[in-house]
Design an enzyme around this catalytic site. Structure first.
Site, PDB file in Angstrom:
ATOM      1  N   ILE A   9     -51.936  18.419 -40.883  1.00 11.84           N
ATOM      2  CA  ILE A   9     -50.626  17.797 -40.675  1.00 11.84           C
ATOM      3  C   ILE A   9     -49.478  18.815 -40.787  1.00 11.84           C
ATOM      4  O   ILE A   9     -48.422  18.634 -40.182  1.00 11.84           O
ATOM      5  CB  ILE A   9     -50.434  16.615 -41.665  1.00 11.84           C
ATOM      6  CG1 ILE A   9     -49.362  15.642 -41.153  1.00 11.84           C
ATOM      7  CG2 ILE A   9     -50.105  17.096 -43.069  1.00 11.84           C
ATOM      8  CD1 ILE A   9     -49.307  14.326 -41.927  1.00 11.84           C
ATOM      9  N   ASP A  32     -51.002  16.830 -50.126  1.00 11.78           N
ATOM     10  CA  ASP A  32     -49.817  17.186 -50.914  1.00 11.78           C
ATOM     11  C   ASP A  32     -49.786  18.697 -51.177  1.00 11.78           C
ATOM     12  O   ASP A  32     -48.760  19.375 -50.966  1.00 11.78           O
ATOM     13  CB  ASP A  32     -49.870  16.401 -52.229  1.00 11.78           C
ATOM     14  CG  ASP A  32     -48.590  16.461 -53.030  1.00 11.78           C
ATOM     15  OD1 ASP A  32     -47.540  16.808 -52.462  1.00 11.78           O
ATOM     16  OD2 ASP A  32     -48.646  16.139 -54.231  1.00 11.78           O
TER      17      ASP A  32
END
Ligand code: AR6
Length: 169
Positions: A9, A32
């Site tokens: 991503i 994250d």
């Protein structure tokens, strides 16, 4: 339009990417960790001032060194078997992410499969929640992209999209 891609991503050049964060907003593992590494240390410094984020809520930050302009951080529920309000909290994550994205005039938005990695939410059930939230807000965006890391996860979304095609509004 809603589509599914298999990618990292952090590489995507879009208006906003969504981060599956924890309540500290100061980084962690999974997506994250990848987002914090790619955005650079300014992200952590910025988030210290935000003072965290409760499960089911979301916060907007710049993308810093990412190709994406914005990051919308949300904190998904940890899966405890389904009797601790997990589904409601996951729905709330998507609702809050879309509320912020629309407010910010985001037109291209990429989301990972929130809560389905380290937090252990069952993947099929999470995909159903994600897709119904996406289909309800699709008309505000040029493109909503579901970004999965594995081919198996992409297949889950593609199967569900084929079963429940979006309405044409
Ligand atoms: N690009 C796209 N998807 C990814 C990437 C990436 N670079 N890396 C992982 N995924 P997870 P959670 C997928 O565990 O379950 C962190 O420590 C992954 O395969 O990242 O919400 C936070 O700080 C999975 O499908 O998030 C929290 O403590 C999906 O992203 C906790 O993990 C989500 O997996 C949050 O756990």
């Amino acid at each position: 339009m809603i589509r599914v891609i298999q990618s990292d991503i952090t590489l995507l050049q879009v208006d906003a990417i969504v981060n599956a964060a924890n309540e500290s907003l100061l980084g962690g593992g999974g997506v994250d960790g990848a987002i914090h590494r790619a955005a650079g240390p300014e992200l952590r410094e910025y988030n210290i001032r935000l003072g965290g984020c409760k499960t089911g809520e979301a916060r907007l930050t710049p993308g810093f060194k990412l190709p994406a302009r914005w990051i919308i951080h949300t904190v998904g529920p940890v899966w405890h078997g389904g009797k601790r309000g997990e589904a409601g909290l996951l729905k709330s994550c998507y609702r809050e992410v879309f509320r912020i994205a629309i407010e910010q005039n985001v037109k291209t938005l990429v989301l990972p499969a929130i809560s389905t990695g380290i937090y252990g939410y069952p993947k099929e059930a999470a995909a159903k929640i994600a897709l119904s939230a996406m289909q309800a807000t699709e008309k505000y965006f040029i493109e909503i992209i579901i970004c999965t890391f594995s081919a198996e996860d992409a297949a889950i979304y593609n199967r569900q999209l084929a079963k429940a095609p979006a309405s044409d509004n």
